[in-house]
Motif scaffolding. Structure first.
Motif, PDB file in Angstrom:
ATOM      1  N   VAL A 112      63.687  11.324  15.971  1.00  0.00           N
ATOM      2  CA  VAL A 112      63.820   9.973  15.432  1.00  0.00           C
ATOM      3  C   VAL A 112      64.144  10.072  13.945  1.00  0.00           C
ATOM      4  O   VAL A 112      63.622  10.933  13.237  1.00  0.00           O
ATOM      5  CB  VAL A 112      62.506   9.166  15.628  1.00  0.00           C
ATOM      6  CG1 VAL A 112      62.584   7.800  14.946  1.00  0.00           C
ATOM      7  CG2 VAL A 112      62.193   9.011  17.112  1.00  0.00           C
ATOM      8  N   LEU A 113      65.015   9.198  13.469  1.00  0.00           N
ATOM      9  CA  LEU A 113      65.304   9.112  12.036  1.00  0.00           C
ATOM     10  C   LEU A 113      64.431   8.043  11.403  1.00  0.00           C
ATOM     11  O   LEU A 113      64.070   7.053  12.054  1.00  0.00           O
ATOM     12  CB  LEU A 113      66.768   8.740  11.803  1.00  0.00           C
ATOM     13  CG  LEU A 113      67.799   9.847  11.649  1.00  0.00           C
ATOM     14  CD1 LEU A 113      69.193   9.226  11.507  1.00  0.00           C
ATOM     15  CD2 LEU A 113      67.499  10.733  10.448  1.00  0.00           C
ATOM     16  N   ALA A 114      64.116   8.211  10.123  1.00  0.00           N
ATOM     17  CA  ALA A 114      63.428   7.175   9.360  1.00  0.00           C
ATOM     18  C   ALA A 114      64.153   7.025   8.028  1.00  0.00           C
ATOM     19  O   ALA A 114      64.468   8.022   7.368  1.00  0.00           O
ATOM     20  CB  ALA A 114      61.960   7.537   9.136  1.00  0.00           C
ATOM     21  N   LEU A 115      64.442   5.801   7.637  1.00  0.00           N
ATOM     22  CA  LEU A 115      65.164   5.524   6.397  1.00  0.00           C
ATOM     23  C   LEU A 115      64.253   4.785   5.431  1.00  0.00           C
ATOM     24  O   LEU A 115      63.719   3.714   5.752  1.00  0.00           O
ATOM     25  CB  LEU A 115      66.411   4.691   6.690  1.00  0.00           C
ATOM     26  CG  LEU A 115      67.382   5.286   7.716  1.00  0.00           C
ATOM     27  CD1 LEU A 115      68.580   4.365   7.903  1.00  0.00           C
ATOM     28  CD2 LEU A 115      67.826   6.690   7.301  1.00  0.00           C
ATOM     29  N   ASP A 116      64.083   5.368   4.265  1.00  0.00           N
ATOM     30  CA  ASP A 116      63.199   4.808   3.245  1.00  0.00           C
ATOM     31  C   ASP A 116      64.032   4.145   2.149  1.00  0.00           C
ATOM     32  O   ASP A 116      64.580   4.815   1.282  1.00  0.00           O
ATOM     33  CB  ASP A 116      62.329   5.939   2.659  1.00  0.00           C
ATOM     34  CG  ASP A 116      61.280   5.444   1.684  1.00  0.00           C
ATOM     35  OD1 ASP A 116      61.058   4.222   1.611  1.00  0.00           O
ATOM     36  OD2 ASP A 116      60.679   6.293   0.991  1.00  0.00           O
ATOM     37  N   ARG A 138      66.989   6.048  18.091  1.00  0.00           N
ATOM     38  CA  ARG A 138      66.084   5.136  17.372  1.00  0.00           C
ATOM     39  C   ARG A 138      65.975   5.536  15.898  1.00  0.00           C
ATOM     40  O   ARG A 138      65.823   6.718  15.570  1.00  0.00           O
ATOM     41  CB  ARG A 138      64.706   5.119  18.008  1.00  0.00           C
ATOM     42  CG  ARG A 138      64.698   4.549  19.421  1.00  0.00           C
ATOM     43  CD  ARG A 138      63.291   4.190  19.862  1.00  0.00           C
ATOM     44  NE  ARG A 138      62.441   5.364  19.982  1.00  0.00           N
ATOM     45  CZ  ARG A 138      61.119   5.308  20.134  1.00  0.00           C
ATOM     46  NH1 ARG A 138      60.514   4.140  20.149  1.00  0.00           N
ATOM     47  NH2 ARG A 138      60.417   6.418  20.264  1.00  0.00           N
ATOM     48  N   ILE A 139      66.045   4.523  15.041  1.00  0.00           N
ATOM     49  CA  ILE A 139      65.901   4.719  13.600  1.00  0.00           C
ATOM     50  C   ILE A 139      64.816   3.781  13.101  1.00  0.00           C
ATOM     51  O   ILE A 139      64.888   2.556  13.321  1.00  0.00           O
ATOM     52  CB  ILE A 139      67.216   4.433  12.853  1.00  0.00           C
ATOM     53  CG1 ILE A 139      68.308   5.412  13.283  1.00  0.00           C
ATOM     54  CG2 ILE A 139      67.007   4.491  11.342  1.00  0.00           C
ATOM     55  CD1 ILE A 139      69.666   5.137  12.639  1.00  0.00           C
ATOM     56  N   LEU A 140      63.807   4.337  12.448  1.00  0.00           N
ATOM     57  CA  LEU A 140      62.808   3.519  11.756  1.00  0.00           C
ATOM     58  C   LEU A 140      63.342   3.204  10.367  1.00  0.00           C
ATOM     59  O   LEU A 140      63.979   4.049   9.738  1.00  0.00           O
ATOM     60  CB  LEU A 140      61.483   4.268  11.638  1.00  0.00           C
ATOM     61  CG  LEU A 140      60.805   4.671  12.946  1.00  0.00           C
ATOM     62  CD1 LEU A 140      59.585   5.547  12.652  1.00  0.00           C
ATOM     63  CD2 LEU A 140      60.408   3.441  13.739  1.00  0.00           C
ATOM     64  N   ALA A 141      63.084   2.009   9.863  1.00  0.00           N
ATOM     65  CA  ALA A 141      63.584   1.631   8.541  1.00  0.00           C
ATOM     66  C   ALA A 141      62.509   0.859   7.795  1.00  0.00           C
ATOM     67  O   ALA A 141      61.810   0.018   8.373  1.00  0.00           O
ATOM     68  CB  ALA A 141      64.847   0.786   8.663  1.00  0.00           C
ATOM     69  N   CYS A 169      60.061  -1.586   9.742  1.00  0.00           N
ATOM     70  CA  CYS A 169      58.609  -1.422   9.655  1.00  0.00           C
ATOM     71  C   CYS A 169      58.092  -2.084   8.380  1.00  0.00           C
ATOM     72  O   CYS A 169      58.617  -1.811   7.292  1.00  0.00           O
ATOM     73  CB  CYS A 169      58.242   0.064   9.630  1.00  0.00           C
ATOM     74  SG  CYS A 169      58.956   1.033  10.980  1.00  0.00           S
ATOM     75  N   GLU A 170      57.087  -2.902   8.534  1.00  0.00           N
ATOM     76  CA  GLU A 170      56.491  -3.552   7.359  1.00  0.00           C
ATOM     77  C   GLU A 170      55.919  -2.506   6.413  1.00  0.00           C
ATOM     78  O   GLU A 170      56.003  -2.628   5.194  1.00  0.00           O
ATOM     79  CB  GLU A 170      55.393  -4.525   7.803  1.00  0.00           C
ATOM     80  CG  GLU A 170      54.936  -5.475   6.719  1.00  0.00           C
ATOM     81  CD  GLU A 170      56.044  -6.382   6.219  1.00  0.00           C
ATOM     82  OE1 GLU A 170      56.079  -6.652   4.998  1.00  0.00           O
ATOM     83  OE2 GLU A 170      56.879  -6.808   7.035  1.00  0.00           O
ATOM     84  N   ASN A 171      55.323  -1.460   6.974  1.00  0.00           N
ATOM     85  CA  ASN A 171      54.781  -0.357   6.182  1.00  0.00           C
ATOM     86  C   ASN A 171      55.262   0.946   6.824  1.00  0.00           C
ATOM     87  O   ASN A 171      54.654   1.436   7.778  1.00  0.00           O
ATOM     88  CB  ASN A 171      53.252  -0.425   6.150  1.00  0.00           C
ATOM     89  CG  ASN A 171      52.639   0.589   5.202  1.00  0.00           C
ATOM     90  OD1 ASN A 171      53.151   1.698   5.035  1.00  0.00           O
ATOM     91  ND2 ASN A 171      51.533   0.228   4.575  1.00  0.00           N
ATOM     92  N   LEU A 172      56.343   1.506   6.306  1.00  0.00           N
ATOM     93  CA  LEU A 172      56.940   2.699   6.910  1.00  0.00           C
ATOM     94  C   LEU A 172      55.976   3.875   6.873  1.00  0.00           C
ATOM     95  O   LEU A 172      55.855   4.619   7.855  1.00  0.00           O
ATOM     96  CB  LEU A 172      58.243   3.058   6.195  1.00  0.00           C
ATOM     97  CG  LEU A 172      58.974   4.299   6.721  1.00  0.00           C
ATOM     98  CD1 LEU A 172      59.350   4.141   8.195  1.00  0.00           C
ATOM     99  CD2 LEU A 172      60.221   4.583   5.891  1.00  0.00           C
ATOM    100  N   GLY A 201      61.457  17.995  18.488  1.00  0.00           N
ATOM    101  CA  GLY A 201      61.339  16.566  18.254  1.00  0.00           C
ATOM    102  C   GLY A 201      60.580  16.285  16.974  1.00  0.00           C
ATOM    103  O   GLY A 201      60.188  17.189  16.250  1.00  0.00           O
ATOM    104  N   GLY A 202      60.380  15.006  16.695  1.00  0.00           N
ATOM    105  CA  GLY A 202      59.684  14.603  15.479  1.00  0.00           C
ATOM    106  C   GLY A 202      60.467  13.524  14.760  1.00  0.00           C
ATOM    107  O   GLY A 202      61.368  12.898  15.318  1.00  0.00           O
ATOM    108  N   ILE A 203      60.112  13.304  13.500  1.00  0.00           N
ATOM    109  CA  ILE A 203      60.759  12.272  12.693  1.00  0.00           C
ATOM    110  C   ILE A 203      61.340  12.906  11.441  1.00  0.00           C
ATOM    111  O   ILE A 203      60.673  13.699  10.773  1.00  0.00           O
ATOM    112  CB  ILE A 203      59.760  11.166  12.298  1.00  0.00           C
ATOM    113  CG1 ILE A 203      59.148  10.522  13.547  1.00  0.00           C
ATOM    114  CG2 ILE A 203      60.443  10.097  11.449  1.00  0.00           C
ATOM    115  CD1 ILE A 203      58.046   9.509  13.257  1.00  0.00           C
ATOM    116  N   VAL A 204      62.589  12.567  11.125  1.00  0.00           N
ATOM    117  CA  VAL A 204      63.265  13.053   9.921  1.00  0.00           C
ATOM    118  C   VAL A 204      63.454  11.875   8.970  1.00  0.00           C
ATOM    119  O   VAL A 204      64.092  10.880   9.338  1.00  0.00           O
ATOM    120  CB  VAL A 204      64.627  13.680  10.245  1.00  0.00           C
ATOM    121  CG1 VAL A 204      65.322  14.130   8.965  1.00  0.00           C
ATOM    122  CG2 VAL A 204      64.466  14.854  11.205  1.00  0.00           C
ATOM    123  N   VAL A 205      62.897  11.974   7.769  1.00  0.00           N
ATOM    124  CA  VAL A 205      62.974  10.887   6.791  1.00  0.00           C
ATOM    125  C   VAL A 205      64.086  11.167   5.792  1.00  0.00           C
ATOM    126  O   VAL A 205      64.178  12.250   5.221  1.00  0.00           O
ATOM    127  CB  VAL A 205      61.639  10.735   6.023  1.00  0.00           C
ATOM    128  CG1 VAL A 205      61.716   9.531   5.073  1.00  0.00           C
ATOM    129  CG2 VAL A 205      60.471  10.578   6.984  1.00  0.00           C
TER     130      VAL A 205
END
Length: 257
Positions: A112-116, A138-141, A169-172, A201-205
């Motif tokens: 999963v990607l996460a964008l800060d 899926r991308i978390l933002a 996400c309100e609080n990433l 797997g995992g999350i990459v920010v």
């Protein structure tokens, strides 16, 4: 030859208003523009209106799915007033946004990607296109990341918006912590990604274009990585564009599978 109804002035004004995030949020609608974007993407969204020039319909009308409402015809100058593109391509579709979903954790082996705080629409669109290429769905933002339905984002995804879901996400930081999985973050002082152990797997920010990953999110990163320049001692640019860096990072994760 098929005949189509003309687009009315009130609808033209309404479509033009969807360039503004406030209007998109209120109406839960967004706009797709261009031949490829419309034809490749409308099967995945509910189309409320489809507007095109008579020339476009003559060439491409037969390629439209039967589920699409009857097209409306606009003149070239009318398309220009509705369009967010500098050179409109003769067709646009007004689509309903899908209902937002909550993040329910990372599946076994899922990346999963996460964008800060990514701010540039072109960067988000390109990141979604890269994610689609590497099978990241899926991308978390963070809440202050640019709107995924911004017209420039939609255009830059090149159709990936149909297959890649962006979850705001309100609080990433809290979301990443609750995921209870490996969280990788890109930092200038991180370990060389080509030598670092990477999980399947995992999350990459990925962080903000100018400031990188925020201190709040940095605290929940469990693995610090970096893309090294080559050769190591050579003077180079200060950093890579975030969408380019995302492509390099995802390529290395996928290479390890």
């Amino acid at each position: 030859m098929a005949t189509y109804n003309p687009v009315g002035a009130s609808l033209r004004k309404f479509i033009a208003s969807l360039r503004q995030a406030k209007s998109r949020r209120a109406e839960r609608l967004f706009v797709l523009e261009g031949t490829r974007a419309v034809l490749d993407t409308i099967p995945f969204f509910e189309v409320v209106h489809l507007v095109a020039t008579s020339q476009w319909l003559e060439l491409n009308g037969g390629r439209l799915p039967k589920s699409v409402p009857a097209p409306l015809v606009a003149k070239n100058d009318e398309m220009e007033r509705m369009s967010s593109l500098s050179t409109p391509q003769g067709v646009l579709a007004v689509c309903r946004m899908p209902e937002p979903v909550a993040f329910n954790g990372v599946a076994d082996g899922e990346l999963v990607l996460a964008l800060d705080r990514v701010q540039d629409p072109g960067n988000l669109g390109t990141i979604m296109r890269v994610a689609d290429w590497f099978g990241v769905t899926r991308i978390l933002a963070s809440a202050d990341t640019v709107d995924v339905f911004n017209p420039k984002v939609v255009q830059a995804t090149m159709g990936a918006i149909a297959r890649v879901q962006v979850i705001y996400c309100e609080n990433l930081a809290a979301t990443l912590e609750e995921a209870a999985t490996d969280v990788y973050g890109t930092f200038l002082d991180g370990g060389n990604i080509y030598d670092a152990p990477l999980s399947r797997g995992g999350i990459v920010v990925m962080g903000n274009e100018g400031n990188g990953i925020s201190a709040e999110v940095e605290r929940v990163v469990s693995h610090r990585i970096k893309i090294p320049p080559f050769p190591p001692q050579r003077a180079t640019v200060e950093s890579l564009n975030v969408s380019m860096a995302t492509g390099i990072v995802l390529a290395e994760f996928r290479r390890r599978i």
